[in-house]
Write a protein that holds these residues in place. Structure first.
Motif, PDB file in Angstrom:
ATOM      1  N   UNK A  38       0.829  -1.216   0.000  1.00 37.50           N
ATOM      2  CA  UNK A  38       0.000   0.000   0.000  1.00 37.50           C
ATOM      3  C   UNK A  38       0.859   1.260   0.000  1.00 37.50           C
ATOM      4  N   UNK A  39       1.921   1.251   0.783  1.00 38.60           N
ATOM      5  CA  UNK A  39       2.790   2.426   0.855  1.00 38.60           C
ATOM      6  C   UNK A  39       3.504   2.694  -0.467  1.00 38.60           C
ATOM      7  N   UNK A  40       3.828   1.635  -1.186  1.00 38.64           N
ATOM      8  CA  UNK A  40       4.557   1.770  -2.446  1.00 38.64           C
ATOM      9  C   UNK A  40       3.633   1.941  -3.654  1.00 38.64           C
ATOM     10  N   UNK A  41       2.341   1.805  -3.446  1.00 34.80           N
ATOM     11  CA  UNK A  41       1.384   1.885  -4.535  1.00 34.80           C
ATOM     12  C   UNK A  41       1.299   3.314  -5.080  1.00 34.80           C
ATOM     13  N   UNK A  42       1.222   3.426  -6.391  1.00 31.17           N
ATOM     14  CA  UNK A  42       1.091   4.737  -7.022  1.00 31.17           C
ATOM     15  C   UNK A  42      -0.246   5.370  -6.651  1.00 31.17           C
ATOM     16  N   UNK A  43      -0.222   6.688  -6.507  1.00 31.12           N
ATOM     17  CA  UNK A  43      -1.423   7.424  -6.099  1.00 31.12           C
ATOM     18  C   UNK A  43      -2.585   7.222  -7.066  1.00 31.12           C
ATOM     19  N   UNK A  44      -2.309   7.154  -8.341  1.00 34.47           N
ATOM     20  CA  UNK A  44      -3.378   6.935  -9.330  1.00 34.47           C
ATOM     21  C   UNK A  44      -4.081   5.603  -9.098  1.00 34.47           C
ATOM     22  N   UNK A  45      -3.298   4.578  -8.824  1.00 37.26           N
ATOM     23  CA  UNK A  45      -3.877   3.244  -8.575  1.00 37.26           C
ATOM     24  C   UNK A  45      -4.685   3.243  -7.281  1.00 37.26           C
ATOM     25  N   UNK A  46      -4.155   3.905  -6.246  1.00 42.21           N
ATOM     26  CA  UNK A  46      -4.896   4.014  -4.984  1.00 42.21           C
ATOM     27  C   UNK A  46      -6.245   4.683  -5.217  1.00 42.21           C
ATOM     28  N   UNK A  47      -6.245   5.735  -6.021  1.00 39.54           N
ATOM     29  CA  UNK A  47      -7.490   6.456  -6.295  1.00 39.54           C
ATOM     30  C   UNK A  47      -8.478   5.573  -7.043  1.00 39.54           C
ATOM     31  N   UNK A  48      -8.004   4.826  -8.022  1.00 38.26           N
ATOM     32  CA  UNK A  48      -8.883   3.932  -8.790  1.00 38.26           C
ATOM     33  C   UNK A  48      -9.479   2.863  -7.884  1.00 38.26           C
ATOM     34  N   UNK A  49      -8.646   2.232  -7.070  1.00 37.65           N
ATOM     35  CA  UNK A  49      -9.121   1.193  -6.156  1.00 37.65           C
ATOM     36  C   UNK A  49     -10.071   1.788  -5.125  1.00 37.65           C
ATOM     37  N   UNK A  50      -9.709   2.919  -4.553  1.00 35.64           N
ATOM     38  CA  UNK A  50     -10.559   3.572  -3.556  1.00 35.64           C
ATOM     39  C   UNK A  50     -11.932   3.905  -4.121  1.00 35.64           C
ATOM     40  N   UNK A  51     -11.962   4.448  -5.336  1.00 34.33           N
ATOM     41  CA  UNK A  51     -13.247   4.772  -5.976  1.00 34.33           C
ATOM     42  C   UNK A  51     -14.072   3.524  -6.246  1.00 34.33           C
ATOM     43  N   UNK A  52     -13.407   2.468  -6.675  1.00 36.12           N
ATOM     44  CA  UNK A  52     -14.101   1.205  -6.949  1.00 36.12           C
ATOM     45  C   UNK A  52     -14.715   0.625  -5.674  1.00 36.12           C
ATOM     46  N   UNK A  53     -13.945   0.613  -4.597  1.00 31.65           N
ATOM     47  CA  UNK A  53     -14.448   0.074  -3.328  1.00 31.65           C
ATOM     48  C   UNK A  53     -15.560   0.951  -2.754  1.00 31.65           C
ATOM     49  N   UNK A  54     -15.402   2.256  -2.883  1.00 29.38           N
ATOM     50  CA  UNK A  54     -16.428   3.188  -2.418  1.00 29.38           C
ATOM     51  C   UNK A  54     -17.749   2.947  -3.150  1.00 29.38           C
ATOM     52  N   UNK A  55     -17.664   2.685  -4.457  1.00 34.97           N
ATOM     53  CA  UNK A  55     -18.861   2.427  -5.260  1.00 34.97           C
ATOM     54  C   UNK A  55     -19.549   1.130  -4.814  1.00 34.97           C
ATOM     55  N   UNK A  56     -18.757   0.107  -4.520  1.00 38.24           N
ATOM     56  CA  UNK A  56     -19.319  -1.159  -4.049  1.00 38.24           C
ATOM     57  C   UNK A  56     -20.065  -0.947  -2.730  1.00 38.24           C
ATOM     58  N   UNK A  57     -19.461  -0.197  -1.821  1.00 40.12           N
ATOM     59  CA  UNK A  57     -20.104   0.069  -0.529  1.00 40.12           C
ATOM     60  C   UNK A  57     -21.370   0.886  -0.746  1.00 40.12           C
ATOM     61  N   UNK A  58     -21.297   1.903  -1.593  1.00 38.45           N
ATOM     62  CA  UNK A  58     -22.458   2.749  -1.859  1.00 38.45           C
ATOM     63  C   UNK A  58     -23.618   1.935  -2.439  1.00 38.45           C
ATOM     64  N   UNK A  59     -23.313   1.057  -3.384  1.00 41.33           N
ATOM     65  CA  UNK A  59     -24.354   0.282  -4.062  1.00 41.33           C
ATOM     66  C   UNK A  59     -24.952  -0.814  -3.184  1.00 41.33           C
ATOM     67  N   UNK A  60     -24.179  -1.329  -2.253  1.00 42.63           N
ATOM     68  CA  UNK A  60     -24.624  -2.508  -1.513  1.00 42.63           C
ATOM     69  C   UNK A  60     -24.792  -2.335  -0.013  1.00 42.63           C
ATOM     70  N   UNK A  61     -24.265  -1.264   0.539  1.00 40.05           N
ATOM     71  CA  UNK A  61     -24.234  -1.167   1.995  1.00 40.05           C
ATOM     72  C   UNK A  61     -24.680   0.188   2.534  1.00 40.05           C
ATOM     73  N   UNK A  62     -25.418   0.948   1.744  1.00 36.18           N
ATOM     74  CA  UNK A  62     -25.873   2.235   2.272  1.00 36.18           C
ATOM     75  C   UNK A  62     -27.170   2.058   3.058  1.00 36.18           C
TER      76      UNK A  62
END
Length: 85
Positions: A38-62
């Motif tokens: 996680x510490x070595x991960x590029x910021x762009x990849x972190x943002x893509x993964x974060x957005x993807x996980x956020x969408x999953x939570x929004x769609x299924x767990x709100x």
């Protein structure tokens, strides 16, 4: 921020990212490896993964979805109880 967990229940939420973010329970070495990834991960990849996980939570767990699920469950129980009388 991307969470690291040892709870296997998160496999469904993490989808294709579970190998990267679920560490083996009681395994400090595995946790430290995941932290380094996680510490070595590029910021762009972190943002893509974060957005993807956020969408999953929004769609299924709100809250709205939870309320609808509970209403459906209670309606089914009520209908089943009415049939038995």
């Amino acid at each position: 921020n991307i969470p690291l967990v040892c709870n296997q229940t998160f496999k469904a939420i993490f989808n294709g990212y579970s190998e990267e973010f679920i560490f083996k329970q009681k395994n400090a070495s595995d946790l430290s490896e995941k932290i380094l990834v996680c510490l070595e991960m590029e910021e762009d990849r972190k943002a893509i993964i974060g957005n993807s996980l956020r969408q999953i939570v929004f769609e299924n767990h709100n809250v709205d979805i939870l309320i609808n699920r509970l209403v459906n469950i209670f309606s089914q129980i009520k209908n089943e109880n009415q049939k038995s009388f």
